[in-house]
Motif scaffolding. Structure first.
Motif: not given
Ligand SMILES: [Zn+2]
Length: 278
Positions: A6-10, A33-35, A105-107, A217-219
């Motif tokens: 559920p949390h993955y930065h492809a 969406a992230f940094w 997210g993610e905020i 796992s974020s990743a």
């Molecule tokens: Zn993230």
């Protein structure tokens, strides 16, 4: 085993990740969406990034039979630039119409500065105005406890917020209880070096159960590994959880939270024992 990540930065990962995830039972990923590792200067850079995660990544994932969903937001670090936040927020509703988008997210907070808090509040309100789910990042270890308390305090000011529609991520031993007690969903992020390990996540699942719990796992582009999630599945299996319990934690719970967004169309799975093998 069917697994949802559920949390993955492809965008920070190679196709080999998708291939290996598919071979290990991952059926869907969700990309917040992230940094990017540096502060972006232009709102348009965000819009191209949103295009990448809402249009391109679903096609890349589909080649491996994996569904790809995404979230849009200005992350806490870049919310330090209020003009940028305003300009991106003005464009975000356009992306809510995309059939793969799950919410805002993610905020959240990084160092809990006044600009970060303003950007956080602005995006909570934007989500409420557009009936979107909310995914919240909590700060790294040195500010985890303070930042999580501050996050809960800020959320309390939104009286029309339905807490079941908010997922507070990166909880650890000292923050999980306050998040669950307040009625939110809690996420545990497993990293090889920082944040949480599979063993610690399994301990927390044993202590608190898994009602309103998500594991991921974020990743991303840093030291990370999507297969820390499978390590946690293995650890839970080693501790005696049965097939239905594993499915509930690693597949059905993401479905239960994310299906509050009409774009999520994957249903929970119930194990039906085969009479020929029992
Ligand atoms: Zn993230």
């Amino acid at each position: 085993m069917f697994i949802i990540q559920p949390h993955y930065h492809a965008i920070a990962r190679t196709a080999q990740d998708y291939e290996r995830m598919a071979m290990s039972g991952v059926v869907a990923v969700a990309e917040p969406a992230f940094w990017a590792g540096f502060d972006r200067d232009y709102p348009e850079t965000f819009l191209d990034y949103f295009k990448q995660i809402t249009e391109f990544e679903p096609t890349r994932a589909a080649q491996y039979g994996i569904r790809h969903f995404s979230w849009v937001a200005v992350n806490p670090k870049e919310a330090e630039n209020p003009e940028l936040t305003d300009a991106v927020c003005a464009e975000m509703p356009k992306y809510f119409k995309n059939k793969n988008v799950l919410g805002v997210g993610e905020i959240g907070l990084h160092k809990s500065t006044p600009n970060e808090i303003a950007g956080f509040e602005q995006q909570i309100q934007l989500a409420l105005d557009h009936d979107q789910l909310i995914l919240i990042h909590t700060p790294h270890l040195n500010d985890k406890l303070h930042g999580t308390k501050k996050t809960l305090e800020i959320l309390e000011n939104f009286s029309d917020l339905d807490r079941k529609r908010v997922w507070i991520d990166h909880v650890e031993e000292h923050t999980v209880k306050m998040v669950l007690d307040a009625g939110y969903w809690a996420g545990m992020t497993l990293y090889p070096q920082t944040k949480m390990t599979g063993e610690r996540a399994a301990d927390i699942l044993e202590m608190y159960g898994w009602d309103r719990m998500l594991v991921n796992s974020s990743a991303d582009w840093g030291p990370s590994d999507p297969f820390t999630l499978q390590e946690c599945v293995m650890e839970c299996r080693r501790r005696g959880l049965d097939r239905q319990e594993l499915l509930d934690i690693f597949h059905n719970n993401p479905c239960r939270f994310l299906s509050q967004c009409p774009n999520w169309d994957i249903a929970p799975i119930k194990v039906v024992d085969d009479p020929l093998t029992t």
